[in-house]
Motif scaffolding. Sequence first.
Motif, PDB file in Angstrom:
ATOM      1  N   ARG A  88      -2.002  45.680 -14.220  1.00  0.00           N
ATOM      2  CA  ARG A  88      -2.202  44.905 -15.357  1.00  0.00           C
ATOM      3  C   ARG A  88      -0.595  44.400 -15.615  1.00  0.00           C
ATOM      4  O   ARG A  88      -1.349  43.879 -16.388  1.00  0.00           O
ATOM      5  CB  ARG A  88      -3.022  45.860 -16.078  1.00  0.00           C
ATOM      6  N   GLU A  89       0.221  45.069 -15.103  1.00  0.00           N
ATOM      7  CA  GLU A  89       1.332  45.121 -16.229  1.00  0.00           C
ATOM      8  C   GLU A  89       1.358  43.641 -15.272  1.00  0.00           C
ATOM      9  O   GLU A  89       2.585  42.541 -15.832  1.00  0.00           O
ATOM     10  CB  GLU A  89       2.152  46.250 -15.704  1.00  0.00           C
ATOM     11  N   THR A  90       0.802  43.322 -14.033  1.00  0.00           N
ATOM     12  CA  THR A  90       1.591  42.329 -13.537  1.00  0.00           C
ATOM     13  C   THR A  90       0.913  40.929 -14.014  1.00  0.00           C
ATOM     14  O   THR A  90       1.696  39.459 -13.999  1.00  0.00           O
ATOM     15  CB  THR A  90       0.832  41.707 -12.403  1.00  0.00           C
ATOM     16  N   ILE A  91       0.002  40.933 -14.371  1.00  0.00           N
ATOM     17  CA  ILE A  91      -0.912  40.115 -15.160  1.00  0.00           C
ATOM     18  C   ILE A  91      -0.602  39.546 -16.329  1.00  0.00           C
ATOM     19  O   ILE A  91      -0.904  38.616 -16.432  1.00  0.00           O
ATOM     20  CB  ILE A  91      -2.339  40.757 -14.449  1.00  0.00           C
ATOM     21  N   ALA A  92      -0.443  41.178 -16.989  1.00  0.00           N
ATOM     22  CA  ALA A  92       0.489  40.868 -18.066  1.00  0.00           C
ATOM     23  C   ALA A  92       1.305  39.671 -17.916  1.00  0.00           C
ATOM     24  O   ALA A  92       1.501  39.085 -18.836  1.00  0.00           O
ATOM     25  CB  ALA A  92       0.664  42.344 -18.986  1.00  0.00           C
ATOM     26  N   GLN A  93       2.121  40.138 -17.488  1.00  0.00           N
ATOM     27  CA  GLN A  93       3.474  39.121 -17.221  1.00  0.00           C
ATOM     28  C   GLN A  93       3.434  37.490 -16.626  1.00  0.00           C
ATOM     29  O   GLN A  93       4.112  37.196 -17.678  1.00  0.00           O
ATOM     30  CB  GLN A  93       4.756  39.844 -16.181  1.00  0.00           C
ATOM     31  N   ASP A  94       2.634  37.303 -16.648  1.00  0.00           N
ATOM     32  CA  ASP A  94       1.974  36.064 -15.644  1.00  0.00           C
ATOM     33  C   ASP A  94       1.853  35.145 -17.556  1.00  0.00           C
ATOM     34  O   ASP A  94       1.835  34.273 -17.323  1.00  0.00           O
ATOM     35  CB  ASP A  94       1.143  36.147 -14.552  1.00  0.00           C
ATOM     36  N   LEU A  95       1.063  36.191 -17.871  1.00  0.00           N
ATOM     37  CA  LEU A  95       0.352  35.330 -19.390  1.00  0.00           C
ATOM     38  C   LEU A  95       1.589  35.310 -20.550  1.00  0.00           C
ATOM     39  O   LEU A  95       1.439  34.378 -20.512  1.00  0.00           O
ATOM     40  CB  LEU A  95      -1.025  36.792 -19.349  1.00  0.00           C
ATOM     41  N   ASN A  96       2.164  36.325 -19.797  1.00  0.00           N
ATOM     42  CA  ASN A  96       3.292  36.594 -20.831  1.00  0.00           C
ATOM     43  C   ASN A  96       4.047  34.887 -20.656  1.00  0.00           C
ATOM     44  O   ASN A  96       4.556  34.392 -21.195  1.00  0.00           O
ATOM     45  CB  ASN A  96       4.403  37.379 -20.940  1.00  0.00           C
ATOM     46  N   ARG A  97       4.449  34.943 -19.474  1.00  0.00           N
ATOM     47  CA  ARG A  97       4.952  33.626 -18.782  1.00  0.00           C
ATOM     48  C   ARG A  97       4.654  32.565 -18.899  1.00  0.00           C
ATOM     49  O   ARG A  97       5.026  31.134 -19.445  1.00  0.00           O
ATOM     50  CB  ARG A  97       5.290  33.603 -17.516  1.00  0.00           C
ATOM     51  N   ARG A  98       2.801  32.349 -19.095  1.00  0.00           N
ATOM     52  CA  ARG A  98       2.325  30.600 -19.113  1.00  0.00           C
ATOM     53  C   ARG A  98       2.354  30.931 -20.550  1.00  0.00           C
ATOM     54  O   ARG A  98       2.181  29.070 -21.453  1.00  0.00           O
ATOM     55  CB  ARG A  98       1.175  31.118 -18.263  1.00  0.00           C
ATOM     56  N   PHE A  99       2.087  31.812 -21.895  1.00  0.00           N
ATOM     57  CA  PHE A  99       1.228  31.472 -23.166  1.00  0.00           C
ATOM     58  C   PHE A  99       2.673  32.180 -24.527  1.00  0.00           C
ATOM     59  O   PHE A  99       2.428  31.971 -25.465  1.00  0.00           O
ATOM     60  CB  PHE A  99      -0.269  32.201 -23.184  1.00  0.00           C
ATOM     61  N   GLY A 100       3.820  32.075 -23.869  1.00  0.00           N
ATOM     62  CA  GLY A 100       4.737  32.929 -25.059  1.00  0.00           C
ATOM     63  C   GLY A 100       3.735  34.346 -24.703  1.00  0.00           C
ATOM     64  O   GLY A 100       4.680  34.028 -26.517  1.00  0.00           O
ATOM     65  N   ALA A 125       3.351  38.773 -25.979  1.00  0.00           N
ATOM     66  CA  ALA A 125       4.425  40.093 -25.081  1.00  0.00           C
ATOM     67  C   ALA A 125       2.718  40.798 -24.903  1.00  0.00           C
ATOM     68  O   ALA A 125       3.360  42.209 -25.222  1.00  0.00           O
ATOM     69  CB  ALA A 125       4.819  40.123 -26.400  1.00  0.00           C
ATOM     70  N   TYR A 126       1.721  40.283 -23.816  1.00  0.00           N
ATOM     71  CA  TYR A 126       1.015  41.603 -23.516  1.00  0.00           C
ATOM     72  C   TYR A 126       1.591  42.714 -22.193  1.00  0.00           C
ATOM     73  O   TYR A 126       2.622  42.104 -21.533  1.00  0.00           O
ATOM     74  CB  TYR A 126       0.014  41.263 -23.204  1.00  0.00           C
ATOM     75  N   GLY A 127       0.757  43.905 -22.094  1.00  0.00           N
ATOM     76  CA  GLY A 127       1.585  44.934 -20.973  1.00  0.00           C
ATOM     77  C   GLY A 127       0.262  45.343 -20.539  1.00  0.00           C
ATOM     78  O   GLY A 127      -0.844  44.275 -20.673  1.00  0.00           O
ATOM     79  N   ALA A 128       0.146  45.676 -19.634  1.00  0.00           N
ATOM     80  CA  ALA A 128      -0.865  46.450 -19.011  1.00  0.00           C
ATOM     81  C   ALA A 128      -2.117  46.918 -20.299  1.00  0.00           C
ATOM     82  O   ALA A 128      -3.063  46.905 -19.473  1.00  0.00           O
ATOM     83  CB  ALA A 128      -0.645  47.403 -17.950  1.00  0.00           C
ATOM     84  N   ARG A 129      -1.052  47.913 -21.330  1.00  0.00           N
ATOM     85  CA  ARG A 129      -2.298  48.317 -22.382  1.00  0.00           C
ATOM     86  C   ARG A 129      -3.316  47.235 -22.962  1.00  0.00           C
ATOM     87  O   ARG A 129      -4.275  47.684 -23.341  1.00  0.00           O
ATOM     88  CB  ARG A 129      -1.809  48.741 -23.587  1.00  0.00           C
ATOM     89  N   ASN A 130      -3.349  46.179 -22.471  1.00  0.00           N
ATOM     90  CA  ASN A 130      -3.681  44.707 -23.175  1.00  0.00           C
ATOM     91  C   ASN A 130      -4.673  44.668 -21.951  1.00  0.00           C
ATOM     92  O   ASN A 130      -5.716  43.870 -23.000  1.00  0.00           O
ATOM     93  CB  ASN A 130      -3.053  43.889 -23.518  1.00  0.00           C
ATOM     94  N   LEU A 131      -5.048  45.022 -21.170  1.00  0.00           N
ATOM     95  CA  LEU A 131      -6.136  44.352 -20.037  1.00  0.00           C
ATOM     96  C   LEU A 131      -6.873  45.878 -19.435  1.00  0.00           C
ATOM     97  O   LEU A 131      -5.901  46.662 -19.172  1.00  0.00           O
ATOM     98  CB  LEU A 131      -5.273  43.905 -18.516  1.00  0.00           C
ATOM     99  N   TYR A 132      -8.410  44.923 -19.037  1.00  0.00           N
ATOM    100  CA  TYR A 132      -8.696  46.015 -18.093  1.00  0.00           C
ATOM    101  C   TYR A 132      -9.800  45.249 -17.209  1.00  0.00           C
ATOM    102  O   TYR A 132     -10.359  44.556 -17.705  1.00  0.00           O
ATOM    103  CB  TYR A 132     -10.272  46.512 -19.316  1.00  0.00           C
ATOM    104  N   MET A 133      -9.160  45.705 -16.072  1.00  0.00           N
ATOM    105  CA  MET A 133      -9.857  44.959 -15.132  1.00  0.00           C
ATOM    106  C   MET A 133     -11.656  44.810 -14.616  1.00  0.00           C
ATOM    107  O   MET A 133     -11.821  46.144 -14.933  1.00  0.00           O
ATOM    108  CB  MET A 133      -8.997  45.523 -13.510  1.00  0.00           C
ATOM    109  N   THR A 134     -12.179  44.087 -14.499  1.00  0.00           N
ATOM    110  CA  THR A 134     -13.680  43.949 -14.091  1.00  0.00           C
ATOM    111  C   THR A 134     -13.865  43.458 -13.413  1.00  0.00           C
ATOM    112  O   THR A 134     -13.096  42.869 -12.249  1.00  0.00           O
ATOM    113  CB  THR A 134     -14.113  42.891 -15.601  1.00  0.00           C
TER     114      THR A 134
END
Lengths: 397, 397
Positions: free
Chosen positions: A80-92, A94-103
């Motif tokens: 979740r942390e890795t995916i959050a960082q990728d989103l942050n890179r693309r969209f500017g 400040a997400y973290g693992a706390r914002n993602l729930y894998m499905t």
Amino acid sequence: MLNPSVLALGQKRSTIRELFEFGNRRAAKIGRENVFDFSIGNPNVPAPDTVRQAIFDILNQEDPAVTHGYTSAQGADFVRETIAQDLNRRFGTAYGARNLYMTVGAAAALSICFKALTVSAEDEFIVLAPYFPEYLVFIGEGAGAKPVIVPPRAGDFQIDLDALARAIGPHTRAVVVNSPNNPSGVVYSEETIRGLAGLLAQKSQEFGQPIYIISDEPYRELVYDADTVVPFLPQYYDNTLVCYSYSKSLSLPGERIGYVLIPDAVQDFADTYAAVCGAGRVLGYVNAPSLFQRVAARCAGQTSDLSVYAKNRDLLYGALTAYGYDCVKPQGAFYIFPQTLGMDDYAFCEKAKQYDLLVVPGTDFGAPGYMRISYCVQTETIERALPIFERLARECR
Amino acid sequence: MLNPSVLALGQKRSTIRELFEFGNRRAAKIGRENVFDFSIGNPNVPAPDTVRQAIFDILNQEDPAVTHGYTSAQGADFVRETIAQDLNRRFGTAYGARNLYMTVGAAAALSICFKALTVSAEDEFIVLAPYFPEYLVFIGEGAGAKPVIVPPRAGDFQIDLDALARAIGPHTRAVVVNSPNNPSGVVYSEETIRGLAGLLAQKSQEFGQPIYIISDEPYRELVYDADTVVPFLPQYYDNTLVCYSYSKSLSLPGERIGYVLIPDAVQDFADTYAAVCGAGRVLGYVNAPSLFQRVAARCAGQTSDLSVYAKNRDLLYGALTAYGYDCVKPQGAFYIFPQTLGMDDYAFCEKAKQYDLLVVPGTDFGAPGYMRISYCVQTETIERALPIFERLARECR
């Protein structure tokens, strides 16, 4: 003594699935190359080699009891942390693992969001036509709420904001947004999204409760023109839950891997995240498939080679309009949604089926008079099918 | 404006998951080797090498667009046929692909069966204590039906048929059977199963409608004595739906792969199969993960090296009874379920937690006064934990 509506849904497959199965039976009989199956969104472009390499690396380097073991219900923390960082890179952001729930894919993500937000059987979710038909199943039978359908703006398939305004009421819980859109291929413009956000903010205030956007984004990365920008909805409207899937971007539809993004800005963030976790639990999702959680992390930000879809779109759009089909030029996803000719869409699609050309009637997407053509196929399949489209145009017009 | 019962389930994780997360936090702080985590059924025995080899072979030999593509909703035909043939070889049955519906693990299989069989909110599913606690969530919040709990037969944790008879009524839809049992490790004897089948046949007739068995069998292959036979329920009772998972037999709990078996002998077979398909659709399950469908087919009939579990059972059972814990000798699964000493089970488990020994209170399984110890761990972990069990026995008795 079986659940009658569930039984009915099992007896009658979706038209898309029915056509897919028909195509498989015909392929077994006359050869795959003689079936022109444009029915299903099963990407023909293979997963990028980085997926294969990621699987090899994980199996060679990591402890199998961990790789294949249970993860936390919300997904492995580092994933979740890795995916959050990728989103942050693309969209500017400040997400973290706390914002993602894998499905287990986007279907699970959507089902979970509908379940989490449904408080009573009166609750309504607004679905914008043309729409992915399973929304109605997930909302109705799945969450026990009511789908409310809003027709599109004529001519360009953008959101008809006046019609949407009229459809919103005290029971409205969320609006489902799917852009790039299945089945039209349309990307909602920034103007449309700003209008939507303004309307929902106003209506949330009017009814004294949040009206959410559930943004179904499996086609986010599938756009074909340099000047097409897909607005990232959380940047326009706080109460947005994003449902994502790697099915299309990494060509992994069978693996069922995706996520729900719950931004911090969502009202009552902690409770909303908890309700998503609870809904996943209630629906029997223990955790998203563990190997492919790890693959998604290793391949964050990558995609399959999407260039063939651009080529296919140009080929189909050019040919179909030349044959006299009327259609909005798709900017994304891998669908084109022309009007049928000379007869209703069911009759037209049945006629096409006689030539082993499989396309899906627009009625199934809430848009009678159209047909969905999935162009996630070999370009050669399109080239060989074009004479049939031409013949149908001649015969039906 | 969130679904309150779903929110509550998300806010309060199951005790097992809570302990699992606590254990992970403690491990990060004091080292994994100093946490004696017997909380979760996450197999420590790795998947057999045939799983790894199967994945390599599939990725090297097959078309990735097929491997990772959508399968039919019920699972790939050849996968279901292969698994059916393996069952036929082992049980002398005559199943085919038509009898199997591949699922995202046993939790999905169970959720789907409950949903398929629930006709009204009055419907009841009987759960035999001690039981896997998520049954209550899947039945209640998931399917919208009512769980009815039947206490076990004192002394041996077999089914108390008299108590079960009293619990069955006009709203009873099914009895959930889980043998080898989580959490007791008990295998229901053939005598128990014959009694159960006779009772359900009689009650089905009395109430004029079928009462199903939903047989939850993730531990089918995990038995440790040559003379322990796990009765195969469809051979004793026609209206049996089997829910299977590869989580334990192939040590793949995170991958979420399993199936529902719907035998031909089930009343209204075709409709029952269709209702299972419909329920899968309604709950957002598109298809079971495609790569691991293929892995399951290639590894049909194989298991991880289960010998360590036998060794662990013998070690724990011998030591715990020597320390004065009272417990039924488990014949299968990888759980032992002794009585707690000197205080209620919550207090006892809290006390154990102070020594970083994580065991789950029996109350969570509908059996107050007991604790579940998952012994799917390194034998060394047990050896190092035994002094703590001994100390607790001394301090609490």
